[in-house]
Design a protein around this motif. Structure first.
Motif, PDB file in Angstrom:
ATOM      1  N   ARG A   1       0.856  -1.183   0.000  1.00 26.73           N
ATOM      2  CA  ARG A   1       0.000   0.000   0.000  1.00 26.73           C
ATOM      3  C   ARG A   1       0.892   1.234   0.000  1.00 26.73           C
ATOM      4  O   ARG A   1       1.942   1.230   0.650  1.00 26.73           O
ATOM      5  CB  ARG A   1      -0.834  -0.029   1.288  1.00 26.73           C
ATOM      6  CG  ARG A   1      -1.680   1.194   1.560  1.00 26.73           C
ATOM      7  CD  ARG A   1      -2.410   1.001   2.881  1.00 26.73           C
ATOM      8  NE  ARG A   1      -3.131   2.190   3.295  1.00 26.73           N
ATOM      9  CZ  ARG A   1      -3.674   2.344   4.504  1.00 26.73           C
ATOM     10  NH1 ARG A   1      -3.595   1.383   5.399  1.00 26.73           N
ATOM     11  NH2 ARG A   1      -4.307   3.460   4.807  1.00 26.73           N
TER      12      ARG A   1
ATOM     13  N   LEU B   1      -3.118  10.562  -2.051  1.00 31.64           N
ATOM     14  CA  LEU B   1      -3.524   9.276  -2.611  1.00 31.64           C
ATOM     15  C   LEU B   1      -3.258   8.198  -1.577  1.00 31.64           C
ATOM     16  O   LEU B   1      -2.333   8.316  -0.768  1.00 31.64           O
ATOM     17  CB  LEU B   1      -2.697   8.953  -3.863  1.00 31.64           C
ATOM     18  CG  LEU B   1      -2.860   9.828  -5.107  1.00 31.64           C
ATOM     19  CD1 LEU B   1      -1.751   9.515  -6.100  1.00 31.64           C
ATOM     20  CD2 LEU B   1      -4.223   9.613  -5.754  1.00 31.64           C
ATOM     21  N   ASP B   2      -4.038   7.155  -1.607  1.00 30.64           N
ATOM     22  CA  ASP B   2      -3.848   6.046  -0.670  1.00 30.64           C
ATOM     23  C   ASP B   2      -4.415   4.808  -1.354  1.00 30.64           C
ATOM     24  O   ASP B   2      -5.632   4.650  -1.460  1.00 30.64           O
ATOM     25  CB  ASP B   2      -4.602   6.367   0.634  1.00 30.64           C
ATOM     26  CG  ASP B   2      -4.463   5.251   1.670  1.00 30.64           C
ATOM     27  OD1 ASP B   2      -3.845   4.211   1.365  1.00 30.64           O
ATOM     28  OD2 ASP B   2      -4.976   5.437   2.786  1.00 30.64           O
ATOM     29  N   ASP B   3      -3.508   3.959  -1.884  1.00 32.00           N
ATOM     30  CA  ASP B   3      -3.998   2.824  -2.678  1.00 32.00           C
ATOM     31  C   ASP B   3      -2.872   1.797  -2.867  1.00 32.00           C
ATOM     32  O   ASP B   3      -1.779   1.980  -2.348  1.00 32.00           O
ATOM     33  CB  ASP B   3      -4.486   3.331  -4.040  1.00 32.00           C
ATOM     34  CG  ASP B   3      -5.663   2.501  -4.573  1.00 32.00           C
ATOM     35  OD1 ASP B   3      -5.674   1.280  -4.346  1.00 32.00           O
ATOM     36  OD2 ASP B   3      -6.537   3.081  -5.223  1.00 32.00           O
ATOM     37  N   VAL B   4      -3.144   0.752  -3.640  1.00 35.85           N
ATOM     38  CA  VAL B   4      -2.089  -0.210  -3.981  1.00 35.85           C
ATOM     39  C   VAL B   4      -1.133   0.472  -4.971  1.00 35.85           C
ATOM     40  O   VAL B   4      -1.539   1.367  -5.703  1.00 35.85           O
ATOM     41  CB  VAL B   4      -2.670  -1.515  -4.585  1.00 35.85           C
ATOM     42  CG1 VAL B   4      -3.494  -2.254  -3.553  1.00 35.85           C
ATOM     43  CG2 VAL B   4      -3.495  -1.224  -5.828  1.00 35.85           C
TER      44      VAL B   4
ATOM     45  N   LYS C   1      -2.130   1.223  -8.673  1.00 36.05           N
ATOM     46  CA  LYS C   1      -3.089   2.318  -8.861  1.00 36.05           C
ATOM     47  C   LYS C   1      -2.397   3.661  -8.659  1.00 36.05           C
ATOM     48  O   LYS C   1      -2.627   4.608  -9.409  1.00 36.05           O
ATOM     49  CB  LYS C   1      -4.250   2.169  -7.862  1.00 36.05           C
ATOM     50  CG  LYS C   1      -5.226   1.076  -8.257  1.00 36.05           C
ATOM     51  CD  LYS C   1      -6.341   1.671  -9.102  1.00 36.05           C
ATOM     52  CE  LYS C   1      -7.120   0.623  -9.882  1.00 36.05           C
ATOM     53  NZ  LYS C   1      -7.530  -0.555  -9.127  1.00 36.05           N
ATOM     54  N   ILE C   2      -1.550   3.739  -7.627  1.00 41.33           N
ATOM     55  CA  ILE C   2      -0.859   5.002  -7.321  1.00 41.33           C
ATOM     56  C   ILE C   2      -0.028   5.455  -8.516  1.00 41.33           C
ATOM     57  O   ILE C   2      -0.125   6.586  -8.978  1.00 41.33           O
ATOM     58  CB  ILE C   2       0.088   4.821  -6.103  1.00 41.33           C
ATOM     59  CG1 ILE C   2      -0.688   4.477  -4.835  1.00 41.33           C
ATOM     60  CG2 ILE C   2       0.986   6.062  -5.919  1.00 41.33           C
ATOM     61  CD1 ILE C   2      -1.385   5.599  -4.164  1.00 41.33           C
TER      62      ILE C   2
ATOM     63  N   ASP D   1      -0.672   0.100 -15.466  1.00 39.97           N
ATOM     64  CA  ASP D   1      -0.406  -0.475 -14.150  1.00 39.97           C
ATOM     65  C   ASP D   1       0.876  -1.305 -14.110  1.00 39.97           C
ATOM     66  O   ASP D   1       1.006  -2.208 -13.301  1.00 39.97           O
ATOM     67  CB  ASP D   1      -1.600  -1.313 -13.688  1.00 39.97           C
ATOM     68  CG  ASP D   1      -1.847  -2.518 -14.589  1.00 39.97           C
ATOM     69  OD1 ASP D   1      -1.243  -2.579 -15.679  1.00 39.97           O
ATOM     70  OD2 ASP D   1      -2.638  -3.394 -14.199  1.00 39.97           O
TER      71      ASP D   1
END
Lengths: 282, 290
Positions: free
Chosen positions: B217, B228-231, B234-235, B269
């Protein structure tokens, strides 16, 4: 013309004791005037010991160091003049800031050269401008600045002495991507404006390929190679073999070659990779 | 509320004083941060210098206390002074410069330092020091002097000193910034072993996108806020947004982005070397067949 020349230089730490260690082993090399040379080598390869020879901070155990054709350890050369001629900026140079204001800190070197006040003022302002330090920062304490700004102040302090040769040990280490790019771009602009010979020591291959025209690779106290950036990085496998890194984009190209598609062995920037891929698709 | 670290509307500011010592204003470094860090995770925190990421990290074991809002470490409020030892034992911290974290002249004595101060039994200290040194793969160096070690080795000693206290979470504030590529690789391998094999929660503050790409994460901090806060996948697909806040993306991701701009149907990705090479291989060999 060679601005620096080393002839059979060796340097031994603790020579004559059981702890004797040869850090630089019979090195001969030439640095041309106006060269922008990246110096790479893993920790312990001898690169830090090597660069300290260039301005006479250490004296070789054997061999000769020539700056502008003169042996710097001969009687007719004053070593202090060499230190002004060859500026050396250490890692984390901002740790060496000590004055009350940015202005005074940059002025420290020129003052010690015995320059008059007007000349010092001119040089301080010029060096600050060259390093992208805004005028209003000159009266501030250097300790109030951001990490990247402090680093540039420390560099300006050396540039204000107008050295012929500037040696920079990891000038971008520890900065964030924007700070890195700003420091390195300013150094490049400085090189282009004054034609100063620059030796840039870095662990970042991405930075070396982006800014240096030539590269000197150190390995086990010897010069592994010293050539144009293109020629050096075309020897990717050998570079990886001596424990150094190559840019991620180069690793991608190597992997692709293992899979069976060869885009060439001279790819170390994203732009060139993109260009080759697009050509291949055409 | 089961995370090992929770922050609720965390605000942190400090006062600015003039020469006479009078307060002239406040500088807000963190603005309303609400986070839930799950036990066992590997979280990377990205942000440019001055974004507030280190300030945030210092809240995770009570080095800094919130101006407003709350920080809970394993359910303990970080402002509860009587529990500060429990907090520090739950969450350990590793800093940038290994030389500033080493106190003893022999590796194993350095690793034992905190345990001795906590009054742990000598036998137990021996056991934990050996175990910690084995985890960071420095057991062979236990009788060496730290100053003879490389930067990466010294940083692993600093990590061992933290592991010996058996924390459930380790916060690392740019632990690789002062290391060479080899040292950086060693630390990343150690971090992964701690997280995957020993189940320790790792929070890694870093400038290196390649390192963040290896986390489960990624939290991106900008101007004291969570951007932002994601895998990671995605980031890093947010190339333009990241660049606009002074960050970068891995070169693999950037190449895909550049190819897309040139009209190639490249995925957004891709974040590492292998995936990137495999995609290019498919792309280029399809072309050969046509």
């Amino acid at each position: 013309m060679n601005v620096i020349e080393l002839k059979n230089v060796s340097y031994k730490y603790s020579a004559g004791t059981p702890f004797e260690h040869t850090a630089v082993d019979n090195v001969s090399l030439e640095i041309k005037k106006g060269e922008f040379c990246g110096i790479i080598g893993h920790t312990g390869s001898g690169k830090s010991t090597l660069i300290q020879h260039f301005n006479g901070l250490i004296k070789p155990t054997s061999g000769e160091v020539l700056v502008e054709g003169k042996n710097i350890w001969s009687k007719e050369v004053n070593i202090k003049d060499i230190r002004f001629k060859v500026g050396l900026v250490f890692q984390y140079s901002e740790h060496q800031l000590f004055e009350e204001t940015v202005y005074k800190d940059i002025a420290y070197g020129p003052k010690n050269m015995g320059l008059d006040k007007d000349e010092i003022d001119k040089r301080v302002r010029q060096a600050a401008e060259d390093m992208g330090i805004r005028e209003e920062l000159l009266e501030r304490s250097p300790f109030d600045l951001s990490g990247g700004q402090k680093r540039r102040v420390a560099l300006a302090g050396v540039m204000a002495m107008k050295p012929e040769i500037l040696i920079l040990d990891e000038p971008a280490a520890g900065l964030d991507p924007v700070g890195r790019e700003k420091v390195l771009t300013k150094i490049k602009e400085y090189h282009e404006k004054y034609g100063t010979t620059i030796l840039l020591v870095s662990h970042s291959m991405e930075d070396i390929v982006k800014y240096s025209k030539t590269v000197l690779v150190m390995n086990k106290g010897k010069v592994f190679c010293h050539d144009d950036t293109d020629n050096v990085f075309s020897r990717q496998e050998e570079i990886l073999g001596i424990g150094l890194d190559v840019p991620q984009i180069t690793k991608i190209v190597i992997k692709l070659r293992e899979l069976g598609i060869d885009l060439g062995n001279d790819i170390y920037t994203i732009d060139r990779a993109k260009e080759r891929i697009l050509n291949y698709l055409r | 509320m089961e995370g090992i670290i929770n922050t609720e509307n965390l605000i942190f500011e400090y006062s600015i004083y003039d020469e006479n010592g009078d307060e002239t204003g406040k500088n807000r470094v963190l603005e309303n941060i609400t986070l839930d860090i799950k036990e066992g995770g590997f979280v990377a925190v990205l942000g440019h210098n001055g974004s507030g990421k280190s300030t945030l990290a210092k809240h995770f074991n009570g080095i800094l206390l919130p101006t407003e809002g709350k920080v809970l470490i394993d359910g303990i409020d970080s402002t509860d002074e009587s529990r500060i030892y429990d907090i520090r034992q739950t969450v350990g911290m590793v800093f940038q410069n290994p030389d500033n974290q080493i106190v003893a002249t022999i590796v194993e004595e350095d690793v034992a330092f905190a345990l001795e101060n906590l009054g742990v039994e000598p036998k137990e200290i021996r056991r934990r020091v050996d175990e910690a040194l084995k985890i960071v793969d420095m057991y062979h160096y236990r009788e060496h002097a730290p100053h003879q070690l490389s930067g990466g080795q010294k940083q692993r000693i600093a990590i061992a000193g933290i592991i010996a206290m058996r924390p459930r979470c380790i916060v690392m504030d740019e632990p690789t910034a002062m290391l060479d590529p080899k040292g950086r690789k060693e630390i990343m391998a150690t971090i992964k072993a701690l997280n995957k094999e020993h189940g320790i929660t790792v929070i890694l503050i870093t400038h290196y996108m390649e390192e963040a790409a290896q986390a489960d994460r990624v939290i991106v901090i900008d101007k004291g806020k969570i951007l932002l806060d994601d895998v990671p996948k995605k980031i890093f697909s947010e190339v333009e947004l990241l660049k606009s806040v002074g960050l970068d993306v891995p070169q693999a991701t950037e190449l895909m982005y550049d190819l897309r701009k040139s009209g190639v149907d490249a995925p957004s990705d891709i974040i590492d070397v292998d995936e990137c090479a495999e995609f290019l291989f498919r792309l280029l060999s399809d072309k050969e067949q046509k």
